[in-house]
Design a protein around this motif. Structure first.
Motif, mmCIF file in Angstrom:
data_model
loop_
_atom_site.group_PDB
_atom_site.id
_atom_site.type_symbol
_atom_site.label_atom_id
_atom_site.label_comp_id
_atom_site.label_asym_id
_atom_site.label_seq_id
_atom_site.Cartn_x
_atom_site.Cartn_y
_atom_site.Cartn_z
ATOM 1 N N CYS A 97 -119.119 7.477 39.459
ATOM 2 C CA CYS A 97 -117.742 7.940 39.558
ATOM 3 C C CYS A 97 -116.844 7.159 40.601
ATOM 4 C CB CYS A 97 -117.821 9.462 40.222
ATOM 5 S SG CYS A 97 -115.999 10.342 40.097
ATOM 6 N N ALA A 98 -117.577 6.725 41.614
ATOM 7 C CA ALA A 98 -116.752 5.718 42.505
ATOM 8 C C ALA A 98 -116.387 4.361 41.678
ATOM 9 C CB ALA A 98 -117.563 5.243 43.720
ATOM 10 N N HIS A 99 -117.238 3.805 41.030
ATOM 11 C CA HIS A 99 -117.131 2.546 40.181
ATOM 12 C C HIS A 99 -115.950 2.847 39.493
ATOM 13 C CE1 HIS A 99 -120.186 -0.005 41.641
ATOM 14 N NE2 HIS A 99 -120.977 0.995 41.592
ATOM 15 N N TRP A 100 -115.879 3.888 38.687
ATOM 16 C CA TRP A 100 -115.192 4.193 37.483
ATOM 17 C C TRP A 100 -113.506 4.210 38.530
ATOM 18 C CZ3 TRP A 100 -111.128 7.803 37.485
ATOM 19 C CH2 TRP A 100 -110.205 7.843 36.309
ATOM 20 N N LEU A 101 -113.594 4.758 39.609
ATOM 21 C CA LEU A 101 -112.336 4.782 40.336
ATOM 22 C C LEU A 101 -111.829 3.351 40.753
ATOM 23 C CD1 LEU A 101 -112.261 7.493 43.016
ATOM 24 C CD2 LEU A 101 -110.416 7.097 41.370
ATOM 25 N N VAL A 102 -112.668 2.572 41.136
ATOM 26 C CA VAL A 102 -112.562 1.132 41.502
ATOM 27 C C VAL A 102 -111.864 0.618 40.296
ATOM 28 C CG1 VAL A 102 -113.464 -0.984 41.930
ATOM 29 C CG2 VAL A 102 -114.257 0.876 43.351
ATOM 30 N N GLU A 103 -112.667 0.825 38.995
ATOM 31 C CA GLU A 103 -111.955 0.172 38.176
ATOM 32 C C GLU A 103 -110.608 0.369 37.465
ATOM 33 O OE1 GLU A 103 -113.326 -2.711 36.667
ATOM 34 O OE2 GLU A 103 -114.709 -2.581 37.995
ATOM 35 N N LYS A 104 -110.380 1.644 37.626
ATOM 36 C CA LYS A 104 -109.059 2.291 37.380
ATOM 37 C C LYS A 104 -107.938 1.876 38.477
ATOM 38 C CE LYS A 104 -105.467 4.690 36.136
ATOM 39 N NZ LYS A 104 -104.803 4.328 35.085
ATOM 40 N N LEU A 105 -108.308 1.711 39.776
ATOM 41 C CA LEU A 105 -107.303 1.184 40.643
ATOM 42 C C LEU A 105 -106.970 -0.539 40.467
ATOM 43 C CD1 LEU A 105 -108.959 3.055 43.608
ATOM 44 C CD2 LEU A 105 -106.320 3.265 42.833
ATOM 45 N N LYS A 106 -107.932 -1.001 39.965
ATOM 46 C CA LYS A 106 -107.846 -2.494 39.554
ATOM 47 C C LYS A 106 -107.030 -2.553 38.322
ATOM 48 C CE LYS A 106 -112.033 -4.772 41.340
ATOM 49 N NZ LYS A 106 -113.382 -5.134 40.791
ATOM 50 N N SER A 107 -107.009 -1.635 37.423
ATOM 51 C CA SER A 107 -106.429 -1.769 36.175
ATOM 52 C C SER A 107 -104.970 -1.639 36.283
ATOM 53 C CB SER A 107 -106.820 -0.805 34.884
ATOM 54 O OG SER A 107 -106.456 0.324 35.374
ATOM 55 N N ILE A 108 -104.395 -1.047 37.338
ATOM 56 C CA ILE A 108 -102.972 -0.791 37.691
ATOM 57 C C ILE A 108 -102.565 -1.830 38.740
ATOM 58 C CG2 ILE A 108 -103.317 1.906 37.357
ATOM 59 C CD1 ILE A 108 -102.897 2.279 40.075
ATOM 60 N N GLY A 109 -103.309 -2.938 38.964
ATOM 61 C CA GLY A 109 -102.715 -4.148 39.765
ATOM 62 C C GLY A 109 -103.150 -3.756 41.334
ATOM 63 N N LEU A 110 -103.855 -2.937 41.742
ATOM 64 C CA LEU A 110 -104.244 -2.935 42.858
ATOM 65 C C LEU A 110 -105.651 -3.754 43.312
ATOM 66 C CD1 LEU A 110 -103.824 0.943 43.882
ATOM 67 C CD2 LEU A 110 -102.094 -0.750 44.037
ATOM 68 N N GLU A 111 -105.583 -4.236 44.705
ATOM 69 C CA GLU A 111 -107.028 -4.804 45.011
ATOM 70 C C GLU A 111 -107.956 -3.700 45.100
ATOM 71 O OE1 GLU A 111 -107.093 -7.023 48.564
ATOM 72 O OE2 GLU A 111 -105.232 -8.293 47.757
ATOM 73 N N ALA A 112 -109.132 -3.575 44.784
ATOM 74 C CA ALA A 112 -110.041 -2.477 45.105
ATOM 75 C C ALA A 112 -111.467 -2.683 45.228
ATOM 76 C CB ALA A 112 -109.742 -1.269 43.714
ATOM 77 N N GLU A 113 -112.118 -2.207 46.274
ATOM 78 C CA GLU A 113 -113.501 -2.347 46.341
ATOM 79 C C GLU A 113 -114.179 -1.192 46.613
ATOM 80 O OE1 GLU A 113 -113.223 -3.922 50.190
ATOM 81 O OE2 GLU A 113 -112.365 -5.877 49.587
ATOM 82 N N LEU A 114 -115.720 -1.087 46.304
ATOM 83 C CA LEU A 114 -116.364 -0.071 46.706
ATOM 84 C C LEU A 114 -117.041 -0.223 47.709
ATOM 85 C CD1 LEU A 114 -118.455 1.897 44.344
ATOM 86 C CD2 LEU A 114 -119.812 0.914 45.992
ATOM 87 N N HIS A 115 -117.101 0.374 48.914
ATOM 88 C CA HIS A 115 -117.598 0.190 50.342
ATOM 89 C C HIS A 115 -118.959 1.312 50.354
ATOM 90 C CE1 HIS A 115 -115.229 -2.372 52.727
ATOM 91 N NE2 HIS A 115 -114.598 -2.231 51.670
#
Ligand code: BES
Ligand code: ZN
Length: 456
Positions: A43-61
């Motif tokens: 679920c966390a990975h899905w969120l990271v991908e969603k956030l990247k897809s809208i143009g944000l820098e996103a990482e999983l910690h």
């Protein structure tokens, strides 16, 4: 209760938003049960991908527990920085047989999406993400710098998020935190919460004989731990519903007249709502306080679970070796969790009869929170609520807890705006949790409005 959503709302909602909401809800991201750990991370990975897809820098910690998702836009000097916090973990769906549809298979009924996490907190945090997405699509940029911090351990006390904040304190520097994980007093009434209760948990175990015994051979000659525990738990409250632990109220800040007056004037019939929602035969609580005062402004001691002995079919003539109970205390200003655990332990020691031993294990805890709704950021939030809902906001405190909020203050030095979208009948933590698309949509509008108002 289900209310049909207006056509405007249904037409205004993009099909892709709804589809993504369903995708998010399909992850059984139950944080408390290790069996779901892999799903939580997915679920966390899905969120990271969603956030990247809208143009944000996103990482999983990664953390020693479940991962934190951290995203940001391109920050520009001279702009306000807002940290939007939410959680992607959910409560267990049990008891499954009480759900009308499977908890991780979202369905839309009369304008309401039913699924575990629909309200708490996936619908609310996704509304922020989609608000940001729409602004970026329209304007190419946001009016403020944002950090999104979305964790996977809120429902188990946010044990690892404090470290994440400390380790990234400089990078997370911000002016204000924004959280949509609280409630609205009624449908269509925008609500800002300026306080939360804290919570602290303990488990008590009472042991008599070292093994279960025949109640005919031994009954009458050894202590029965279930009887003992029942008697001990019954000492927690007096006849007026006050908590009877010595010192429990010593640090409780009394409710002030202005606040009681303001809560009396809120446009809700809290007792009628509560009776309707709970279907309990009657409301009971601490004498001398109204329902909202009991929930928002007074501390409680609750027994959350109790166990011991034979619970199978038929009769078993047995004296159990032990009995246990799980307790939580809701805390209000200026109570401290550690003090309360000590006082409760002393209380149980005092009431422990001969013939048994007792073990107390403290659990998770989170402090209460209180902020000024009339600070400049508080006023900006109120303007945004007015804009998004076209109605004056209600100012309330909440009975629930969001443990990390006090660490936003102590570690990052910022206050938190609590702009929640849950309705009283959203069934958070219960079977048939639901969220109206109307509120999902309002959450998207609110995100845009509040970022604009903070920037202004
Ligand atoms: N969203 C809730 C907190 C909440 C509930 C705020 C109702 C206002 C009204 C949050 O997800 C939650 O359930 N928190 C837990 C924290 C606990 C497990 C440490 C809670 O309050 O029980
Ligand atoms: Zn919750």
């Amino acid at each position: 209760m289900t209310i049909a959503v207006t056509h405007t709302t249904l037409h205004a909602m993009r099909a892709s938003h709804l589809e993504e909401y369903y995708q998010f809800l399909r992850f059984p991201s139950v944080s408390t049960d290790e069996a779901y750990a892999e799903k939580v991370t997915e679920c966390a990975h899905w969120l990271v991908e969603k956030l990247k897809s809208i143009g944000l820098e996103a990482e999983l910690h990664p953390t020693p527990g479940h991962p934190v998702v951290w995203a940001r836009n391109k920050h520009q000097a001279g702009r306000k920085t807002v940290m939007i916090y939410g959680h992607y973990d959910v409560q267990p769906p049990d008891p499954l047989e009480l759900w009308d549809s499977p908890p991780f298979d979202p369905v839309l009924k009369d304008g309401y999406v039913f699924a575990r996490g629909a309200t708490d907190n996936k619908g609310q945090i996704l509304a922020h993400i989609l608000g940001i997405q729409e602004t970026l699509e329209k304007d190419g940029e946001l009016p403020v710098n944002v950090h999104l911090v979305i964790e996977g351990e809120e429902e188990i006390g946010s044990g690892n998020l404090g470290n994440f904040l400390s380790q990234n304190r400089d990078a997370l520097k911000c002016d204000i935190a924004l959280v949509s994980d609280t409630g609205m007093i009624a449908r269509g009434v925008p609500t800002m919460s300026y306080g939360l209760r804290g919570v602290t948990a303990l488990e008590i175990k009472v042991t008599g004989a070292q093994m279960d015994l025949h109640s005919g051979i031994f009954g009458g000659a050894v202590a029965n731990p279930i009887t003992v525990l029942a008697r001990m738990l019954a000492t927690l409250h007096d006849a007026n519903g006050h908590v009877a632990i010595e010192g429990f109220y010593d640090k409780v800040r009394p409710l002030e007249d202005w606040e009681r007056e303001a809560w009396r004037k809120l446009p809700i019939d809290a007792d009628a709502e509560m009776l309707k929602e709970t279907r309990a035969p009657e409301l009971v609580g601490e004498k001398g306080y109204s329902t909202v005062e009991r929930i928002w402004g007074r501390p409680t001691a609750e027994i959350n679970g109790i166990g011991g002995g034979y619970q199978g079919m038929g009769t078993k003539t047995v004296i159990a070796s032990h009995a246990m109970a799980k307790l939580t205390f809701r805390l209000v200003p200026d109570q401290e969790g550690d003090d309360i655990i000590k006082l409760a332990t002393r209380h149980f020691e005092k009431h422990l009869p001969p013939g048994v031993t007792m073990e107390i294990t403290p659990g998770h805890s989170g402090p209460w929170y209180l902020t000024d709704p009339h600070s400049p950021f508080g006023e900006a939030a109120q303007r945004a609520l007015r804009k998004a809902f076209e109605k004056d906001p209600a100012l309330i405190r909440e009975g629930g807890s969001i443990p990390i909020v006090s660490q936003f203050r102590s570690i990052l030095g910022v206050e938190t705006l609590l702009l929640g979208l849950a309705l009283p009948d959203c069934r958070a933590h219960s079977p048939n949790e639901n969220f109206p698309l109307e509120n999902f949509d309002a959450g998207i509008r609110l995100n845009k409005a509040v970022l604009q108002e903070i920037a202004a």
